[in-house]
Design an enzyme around this catalytic site. Sequence first.
Site, PDB file in Angstrom:
ATOM      1  N   ASP A 252       0.819  -1.213   0.000  1.00  0.00           N
ATOM      2  CA  ASP A 252       0.000   0.000   0.000  1.00  0.00           C
ATOM      3  C   ASP A 252       0.845   1.251   0.000  1.00  0.00           C
ATOM      4  O   ASP A 252       2.044   1.215  -0.222  1.00  0.00           O
ATOM      5  CB  ASP A 252      -1.060  -0.026   1.116  1.00  0.00           C
ATOM      6  CG  ASP A 252      -0.455  -0.443   2.421  1.00  0.00           C
ATOM      7  OD1 ASP A 252       0.687  -0.022   2.671  1.00  0.00           O
ATOM      8  OD2 ASP A 252      -1.108  -1.194   3.170  1.00  0.00           O
ATOM      9  N   LYS A 274      -4.468   3.830  -1.439  1.00  0.00           N
ATOM     10  CA  LYS A 274      -5.393   4.844  -1.931  1.00  0.00           C
ATOM     11  C   LYS A 274      -4.869   5.409  -3.250  1.00  0.00           C
ATOM     12  O   LYS A 274      -3.695   5.709  -3.374  1.00  0.00           O
ATOM     13  CB  LYS A 274      -5.419   5.965  -0.900  1.00  0.00           C
ATOM     14  CG  LYS A 274      -6.741   6.608  -0.760  1.00  0.00           C
ATOM     15  CD  LYS A 274      -6.653   7.595   0.392  1.00  0.00           C
ATOM     16  CE  LYS A 274      -7.995   8.134   0.712  1.00  0.00           C
ATOM     17  NZ  LYS A 274      -8.082   8.610   2.068  1.00  0.00           N
ATOM     18  N   ILE A 310       1.081  -2.923  14.486  1.00  0.00           N
ATOM     19  CA  ILE A 310       0.886  -1.647  15.190  1.00  0.00           C
ATOM     20  C   ILE A 310       0.137  -0.706  14.253  1.00  0.00           C
ATOM     21  O   ILE A 310       0.684  -0.272  13.230  1.00  0.00           O
ATOM     22  CB  ILE A 310       2.231  -1.035  15.636  1.00  0.00           C
ATOM     23  CG1 ILE A 310       2.900  -1.995  16.630  1.00  0.00           C
ATOM     24  CG2 ILE A 310       2.021   0.344  16.253  1.00  0.00           C
ATOM     25  CD1 ILE A 310       4.206  -1.500  17.188  1.00  0.00           C
ATOM     26  N   MET A 387      -0.925   8.969  12.674  1.00  0.00           N
ATOM     27  CA  MET A 387      -2.056   9.472  11.883  1.00  0.00           C
ATOM     28  C   MET A 387      -2.686  10.714  12.514  1.00  0.00           C
ATOM     29  O   MET A 387      -3.909  10.865  12.518  1.00  0.00           O
ATOM     30  CB  MET A 387      -3.139   8.374  11.739  1.00  0.00           C
ATOM     31  CG  MET A 387      -2.651   7.173  10.973  1.00  0.00           C
ATOM     32  SD  MET A 387      -3.861   5.852  10.876  1.00  0.00           S
ATOM     33  CE  MET A 387      -3.449   4.873  12.302  1.00  0.00           C
TER      34      MET A 387
HETATM   35  N1  SAH Z   1       1.959   0.004  10.899  1.00  0.00           N
HETATM   36  C1  SAH Z   1       2.582   1.294  10.802  1.00  0.00           C
HETATM   37  C2  SAH Z   1       1.610   2.409  11.086  1.00  0.00           C
HETATM   38  C3  SAH Z   1       0.559   2.552  10.052  1.00  0.00           C
HETATM   39  S1  SAH Z   1      -0.515   3.874  10.371  1.00  0.00           S
HETATM   40  C4  SAH Z   1       3.779   1.362  11.733  1.00  0.00           C
HETATM   41  O1  SAH Z   1       3.955   0.483  12.579  1.00  0.00           O
HETATM   42  O2  SAH Z   1       4.536   2.290  11.607  1.00  0.00           O
HETATM   43  C5  SAH Z   1       0.140   5.115   9.325  1.00  0.00           C
HETATM   44  C6  SAH Z   1       0.807   6.183  10.142  1.00  0.00           C
HETATM   45  O3  SAH Z   1       2.108   5.780  10.514  1.00  0.00           O
HETATM   46  C7  SAH Z   1       1.013   7.459   9.389  1.00  0.00           C
HETATM   47  O4  SAH Z   1      -0.155   8.241   9.353  1.00  0.00           O
HETATM   48  C8  SAH Z   1       2.087   8.107  10.229  1.00  0.00           C
HETATM   49  O5  SAH Z   1       1.542   8.633  11.407  1.00  0.00           O
HETATM   50  C9  SAH Z   1       2.921   6.918  10.615  1.00  0.00           C
HETATM   51  N2  SAH Z   1       4.080   6.747   9.710  1.00  0.00           N
HETATM   52  C10 SAH Z   1       4.338   5.704   8.930  1.00  0.00           C
HETATM   53  N3  SAH Z   1       5.509   5.869   8.278  1.00  0.00           N
HETATM   54  C11 SAH Z   1       5.990   7.062   8.663  1.00  0.00           C
HETATM   55  C12 SAH Z   1       7.162   7.807   8.344  1.00  0.00           C
HETATM   56  N4  SAH Z   1       8.082   7.355   7.508  1.00  0.00           N
HETATM   57  N5  SAH Z   1       7.334   9.006   8.934  1.00  0.00           N
HETATM   58  C13 SAH Z   1       6.418   9.485   9.806  1.00  0.00           C
HETATM   59  N6  SAH Z   1       5.304   8.828  10.140  1.00  0.00           N
HETATM   60  C14 SAH Z   1       5.088   7.627   9.582  1.00  0.00           C
END
Ligand code: SAH
Length: 505
Positions: A252, A274, A310, A387
């Site tokens: 995704d 998306k 997570i 998020m």
């Molecule tokens: N499973 C993922 C989270 C998914 S939810 C994890 O464990 O990281 C998606 C959110 O993750 C985004 O809206 C943002 O808040 C955060 N995120 C993911 N990658 C990121 C990045 N490279 N830099 C900052 N925030 C990030």
Amino acid sequence: MEQLPISLDLKGKKVVVTGGGAAAARKTELALRAGARVLVVAQHLGEEFHELSHHPCLTFRAGSPAPEDFAGAVVAFAASTDHAEDALSRDMARANGALVNVPDRPELCDFSMPSIVDRSPLLIAISSAGTSPLLTRIIKERLESTIPAAYGTLARFLGSIREQVAERIRDNRSRRHFLEKIVDGPVADLVLAGDEARAWKQLEAEIDAHGRASGVSPVGEVYLVGGGPGDPDLLTFRALRLLQRADVVVYDRLIGSPILDLVRRDAERIYVGKMKNKHELPQEEISRLLVKLAREGKRVLRLKGGDPFIFGRGGEEIEMLAGEGIPFQVVPGITAASGCASYAGIPLTHRDHAQSCVFVTGHAKNGRLDLDWASLLQPRQTVAVYMGLAMLPELTRDFIAHGADPNTPVAIVDSGTRPNQQVVTGTIGTIADLAAAAGLTGPSMIFIGTVVRLRDKLGWFKPLPGRSADVAAARAAGEDARSSGPTSSARGKRAHNDRARRSGK
Ligand code: SAH
């Protein structure tokens, strides 16, 4: 890509080398090893040619290179080290349609010569397109010491079984899976140990076992893999191995191209994130897709940003697999909170600042944040918000409304761990405006707590200069507008740090 690596079959083909010194001898030797007929043109041959000069495929002509020397040549090495003569040889060779290499003169070359790790028939070529022979040499040394000499034998063995395996296992994918098992298993061990006779017997047994199993309809497997926050160096070894094995990768929007580049070249890629003006595929449909692909016997890799368990809905995706009896495994990844905090120099816990850290999502339900404020407002705690960017004004307003100190430090790490990482620091009271001024695009992590102050000392990651310039400017603008508050001097220092980094100080 600067150049296209190809492996040229020179057997029986004409190669011309001009020059009689060490460089010419090296190229002559390589061309002879590759089975070429080599014409060497030079005033005389130096002692480096001593061992080569009696080779049956080498012809020597004493004199200066002439146009007819290059007739029918496919490759030429202009290696006399006399610049004028080499340039002339190059022109004559090109006029005859040959590709030319002039050692140590990349600007004159049609192709560069890679460093080679030779485990014939297995060859590993390392090229920096002429930019750093030193680096290619270092990589070559590493590979030389990690790839056993017997891999040549293994490559030859795999070549010799190809036809037989193809005849008996007709389906391409199932043959690839079978051969991957062979390379990882006892057959290869026997070959590497030099016992080819037993290797053949073992192979026979495994082909038979495969045949017996193939009557049963194939069920693939699903790997739910965490791809980390973006920097491909943060993948786990297992993630990398499975990326190389998968038949199909379902990914995704959080997955960037540096990670997708590591997927096996022939694997199918399915984007389920998306699209512009469109919704992402509903969770239920993604799960159904995984089930369908696995039922086709495929190895399906579901690649998710960060850690799949997570805020990744990984649990939901594999629930259906578990219900349908499809084998799966889960590979953890570095979650955004951890990756972003590390790359921004913000320890999530610290003896003097925070004894706990909570991960929450700032995603709104029906336009409202649904957070357990009592647990978020604990002292000596870091709050990591996923998020949360879209709802930042509401988030900070609600924090204050529930009794948080507006001067509590906050950092936003945007595109964390990536070359365009951007960090904006402020306080609960100021961060929403600062973030808006910086034009952050996400994905963003928000960190709330006094650990944020440590960034001044512990920031280490240097993103692309262009981005940090924006941040510094945005911060400066924010500071002009709001010059009070205990962290404004910290912000000033950070902006200064970013400027200093940019100018290399
Ligand atoms: N499973 C993922 C989270 C998914 S939810 C994890 O464990 O990281 C998606 C959110 O993750 C985004 O809206 C943002 O808040 C955060 N995120 C993911 N990658 C990121 C990045 N490279 N830099 C900052 N925030 C990030």
